[in-house]
Design a protein around this motif. Structure first.
Motif, PDB file in Angstrom:
ATOM      1  N   SER A 103       3.403  11.114  -3.404  1.00  0.00           N
ATOM      2  CA  SER A 103       2.647   9.857  -3.557  1.00  0.00           C
ATOM      3  C   SER A 103       1.697   9.894  -4.745  1.00  0.00           C
ATOM      4  CB  SER A 103       1.841   9.580  -2.287  1.00  0.00           C
ATOM      5  OG  SER A 103       2.687   9.518  -1.171  1.00  0.00           O
ATOM      6  N   ALA A 128       2.021   8.490  -8.405  1.00  0.00           N
ATOM      7  CA  ALA A 128       1.650   7.119  -8.786  1.00  0.00           C
ATOM      8  C   ALA A 128       0.387   7.124  -9.642  1.00  0.00           C
ATOM      9  CB  ALA A 128       1.435   6.261  -7.534  1.00  0.00           C
ATOM     10  N   LEU A 129      -0.390   8.207  -9.574  1.00  0.00           N
ATOM     11  CA  LEU A 129      -1.622   8.310 -10.361  1.00  0.00           C
ATOM     12  C   LEU A 129      -1.233   8.944 -11.699  1.00  0.00           C
ATOM     13  CD1 LEU A 129      -3.937   9.614  -7.493  1.00  0.00           C
ATOM     14  CD2 LEU A 129      -3.464   7.248  -8.162  1.00  0.00           C
ATOM     15  N   GLN A 152      -6.784   2.052   2.912  1.00  0.00           N
ATOM     16  CA  GLN A 152      -7.885   2.598   2.110  1.00  0.00           C
ATOM     17  C   GLN A 152      -7.351   3.113   0.783  1.00  0.00           C
ATOM     18  OE1 GLN A 152     -10.190   5.827   3.952  1.00  0.00           O
ATOM     19  NE2 GLN A 152     -10.900   6.407   1.925  1.00  0.00           N
ATOM     20  N   ASP A 153      -8.110   2.885  -0.273  1.00  0.00           N
ATOM     21  CA  ASP A 153      -7.796   3.456  -1.580  1.00  0.00           C
ATOM     22  C   ASP A 153      -8.312   4.888  -1.568  1.00  0.00           C
ATOM     23  OD1 ASP A 153      -7.671   4.254  -4.215  1.00  0.00           O
ATOM     24  OD2 ASP A 153      -8.385   2.340  -5.015  1.00  0.00           O
ATOM     25  N   VAL A 154      -7.410   5.858  -1.711  1.00  0.00           N
ATOM     26  CA  VAL A 154      -7.825   7.263  -1.610  1.00  0.00           C
ATOM     27  C   VAL A 154      -8.683   7.704  -2.802  1.00  0.00           C
ATOM     28  CG1 VAL A 154      -5.901   7.976  -0.130  1.00  0.00           C
ATOM     29  CG2 VAL A 154      -5.653   8.103  -2.626  1.00  0.00           C
ATOM     30  N   LEU A 155      -8.799   6.831  -3.816  1.00  0.00           N
ATOM     31  CA  LEU A 155      -9.681   7.167  -4.948  1.00  0.00           C
ATOM     32  C   LEU A 155     -11.137   6.836  -4.630  1.00  0.00           C
ATOM     33  CD1 LEU A 155      -7.403   5.848  -7.806  1.00  0.00           C
ATOM     34  CD2 LEU A 155      -7.978   8.225  -7.338  1.00  0.00           C
ATOM     35  N   ASP A 193      -3.314   4.444   3.368  1.00  0.00           N
ATOM     36  CA  ASP A 193      -2.475   3.866   2.307  1.00  0.00           C
ATOM     37  C   ASP A 193      -3.159   2.577   1.846  1.00  0.00           C
ATOM     38  OD1 ASP A 193       0.902   4.318   1.683  1.00  0.00           O
ATOM     39  OD2 ASP A 193      -0.174   2.612   0.807  1.00  0.00           O
ATOM     40  N   VAL A 194      -3.016   2.237   0.576  1.00  0.00           N
ATOM     41  CA  VAL A 194      -3.574   0.957   0.098  1.00  0.00           C
ATOM     42  C   VAL A 194      -2.711  -0.213   0.530  1.00  0.00           C
ATOM     43  CG1 VAL A 194      -4.994   1.356  -1.947  1.00  0.00           C
ATOM     44  CG2 VAL A 194      -2.521   1.467  -2.165  1.00  0.00           C
ATOM     45  N   ASP A 195      -1.464   0.073   0.863  1.00  0.00           N
ATOM     46  CA  ASP A 195      -0.496  -0.971   1.177  1.00  0.00           C
ATOM     47  C   ASP A 195      -0.337  -1.069   2.705  1.00  0.00           C
ATOM     48  OD1 ASP A 195       1.645  -2.665   1.307  1.00  0.00           O
ATOM     49  OD2 ASP A 195       2.987  -1.441   0.070  1.00  0.00           O
ATOM     50  N   PRO A 239       3.628   0.241   4.670  1.00  0.00           N
ATOM     51  CA  PRO A 239       3.977   1.557   5.238  1.00  0.00           C
ATOM     52  C   PRO A 239       3.139   1.913   6.465  1.00  0.00           C
ATOM     53  CG  PRO A 239       2.948   1.803   3.066  1.00  0.00           C
ATOM     54  CD  PRO A 239       3.212   0.353   3.263  1.00  0.00           C
ATOM     55  N   GLN A 258       1.912  13.777   0.737  1.00  0.00           N
ATOM     56  CA  GLN A 258       3.346  14.059   0.758  1.00  0.00           C
ATOM     57  C   GLN A 258       4.168  12.943   0.141  1.00  0.00           C
ATOM     58  OE1 GLN A 258       4.544  17.292   2.259  1.00  0.00           O
ATOM     59  NE2 GLN A 258       2.496  17.301   1.420  1.00  0.00           N
ATOM     60  N   ASN A 259       5.438  13.236   0.011  1.00  0.00           N
ATOM     61  CA  ASN A 259       6.387  12.273  -0.540  1.00  0.00           C
ATOM     62  C   ASN A 259       6.032  11.944  -1.998  1.00  0.00           C
ATOM     63  OD1 ASN A 259       8.769  11.105   0.159  1.00  0.00           O
ATOM     64  ND2 ASN A 259       7.918   9.963   1.889  1.00  0.00           N
ATOM     65  N   TRP A 297       6.688   6.433 -11.788  1.00  0.00           N
ATOM     66  CA  TRP A 297       5.970   7.684 -11.607  1.00  0.00           C
ATOM     67  C   TRP A 297       5.695   8.443 -12.887  1.00  0.00           C
ATOM     68  CZ3 TRP A 297       9.113   9.946  -6.910  1.00  0.00           C
ATOM     69  CH2 TRP A 297       8.478   9.561  -5.734  1.00  0.00           C
TER      70      TRP A 297
HETATM   71  C1  SAM Z   1       6.102   7.467  -2.149  1.00  0.00           C
HETATM   72  S1  SAM Z   1       5.168   6.366  -1.150  1.00  0.00           S
HETATM   73  C2  SAM Z   1       4.907   7.304   0.324  1.00  0.00           C
HETATM   74  C3  SAM Z   1       4.724   6.410   1.538  1.00  0.00           C
HETATM   75  C4  SAM Z   1       4.436   7.158   2.860  1.00  0.00           C
HETATM   76  N1  SAM Z   1       3.108   7.788   2.804  1.00  0.00           N
HETATM   77  C5  SAM Z   1       5.491   8.179   3.161  1.00  0.00           C
HETATM   78  O1  SAM Z   1       5.236   9.367   3.053  1.00  0.00           O
HETATM   79  O2  SAM Z   1       6.611   7.772   3.495  1.00  0.00           O
HETATM   80  C6  SAM Z   1       3.603   6.388  -1.974  1.00  0.00           C
HETATM   81  C7  SAM Z   1       2.521   5.614  -1.260  1.00  0.00           C
HETATM   82  O3  SAM Z   1       1.260   5.846  -1.926  1.00  0.00           O
HETATM   83  C8  SAM Z   1       0.477   4.669  -1.768  1.00  0.00           C
HETATM   84  N2  SAM Z   1      -0.640   4.691  -2.734  1.00  0.00           N
HETATM   85  C9  SAM Z   1      -0.563   4.639  -4.100  1.00  0.00           C
HETATM   86  N3  SAM Z   1      -1.802   4.686  -4.644  1.00  0.00           N
HETATM   87  C10 SAM Z   1      -2.671   4.789  -3.603  1.00  0.00           C
HETATM   88  C11 SAM Z   1      -4.103   4.858  -3.527  1.00  0.00           C
HETATM   89  N4  SAM Z   1      -4.860   4.859  -4.626  1.00  0.00           N
HETATM   90  N5  SAM Z   1      -4.683   4.949  -2.285  1.00  0.00           N
HETATM   91  C12 SAM Z   1      -3.910   4.973  -1.159  1.00  0.00           C
HETATM   92  N6  SAM Z   1      -2.546   4.886  -1.185  1.00  0.00           N
HETATM   93  C13 SAM Z   1      -1.949   4.803  -2.380  1.00  0.00           C
HETATM   94  C14 SAM Z   1       1.486   3.551  -2.000  1.00  0.00           C
HETATM   95  O4  SAM Z   1       1.039   2.316  -1.476  1.00  0.00           O
HETATM   96  C15 SAM Z   1       2.741   4.093  -1.304  1.00  0.00           C
HETATM   97  O5  SAM Z   1       2.874   3.602   0.026  1.00  0.00           O
END
Ligand code: SAM
Length: 192
Positions: free
Chosen positions: A62, A65-66, A43-46, A13-15, A18, A59-60, A150
């Motif tokens: 995520s 956000a992109l 880590q930035d997954v990009l 996760d970038v944050d 969590p 999942q969730n 989103w």
């Molecule tokens: C809906 S939350 C899900 C959090 C957790 N993974 C879960 O399933 O409960 C989306 C997560 O995607 C992460 N995120 C968004 N863009 C990202 C990126 N480019 N690289 C890694 N994480 C990212 C956000 O920081 C956020 O914590």
């Protein structure tokens, strides 16, 4: 992790928040030997790099956000490159008529009420702001505990992007029978 000592899991996760939540609340539920096979990293997954797994679970929702097509495609390309041959990328997705408007859903639990609220929907951009609120028993409601800004992607858009990113096939797994509820959740699995 419970399948056996040959398995490892890597969370990204970038944050930091969590990731810390997982360390504090989920890892303690594993045996010490299982815990050693889990790594959590900011880590930035990009960005390329990281482990080469058999399975990537996004999942969730995520990846909602992109918001830009080229960004989501870059993420899928990155996932495909990371996966071992024959590996799978699994994504959850939600949609339906109920997600194209404002609305709030309430779920009662023993000690609290959970609210999922969608503040609106932009038909031009397919963007929506969604929030989670909690009402602990005997206390006042706490609003906007989580807020997500989103892009509501659709199943055909995701499958097109997976194909363009080089996945050889994708499959949709539908929960329940044939009827399309006003809000549905499905799984998409893409094969490298
Ligand atoms: C809906 S939350 C899900 C959090 C957790 N993974 C879960 O399933 O409960 C989306 C997560 O995607 C992460 N995120 C968004 N863009 C990202 C990126 N480019 N690289 C890694 N994480 C990212 C956000 O920081 C956020 O914590």
């Amino acid at each position: 992790m419970k399948l056996g000592p040959g398995y490892a899991a890597h969370g990204r996760d970038v944050d930091a928040e969590p990731l810390q939540y997982g360390r504090d609340h989920n890892l303690p539920r594993l045996a010490p030997e299982q815990r050693r096979r889990v790594t959590l990293a900011r880590q930035d997954v990009l960005k390329p790099g990281g482990p080469s797994p058999d399975l990537i679970l996004a999942q969730n929702f995520s990846y909602f956000a992109l918001k830009k097509r080229e960004t989501l495609k870059a993420y899928f390309v990155n996932c495909r490159k990371s996966l071992r041959p024959g590996g799978v990328l699994a994504l959850d997705i939600f949609g339906g008529a109920g997600t194209h408007k404002r609305g709030v859903e309430r779920t009662d639990h023993r000690d609290f009420v959970f609210y999922w609220e969608q503040y609106g929907f932009d038909p031009v951009t397919h963007e929506a702001r969604c929030a989670i609120h909690f009402k602990p028993k005997g206390r006042r409601k706490v609003k906007d505990v989580f807020v997500c800004d989103w892009r509501l992607w659709t199943i055909p858009e995701i499958r097109d992007l997976l194909r363009e990113a080089g996945f050889r096939a994708s499959h949709v797994y539908w929960e329940g029978g044939g009827a399309v509820e006003s809000t549905w959740i499905a799984m998409i699995a893409a094969e490298k």
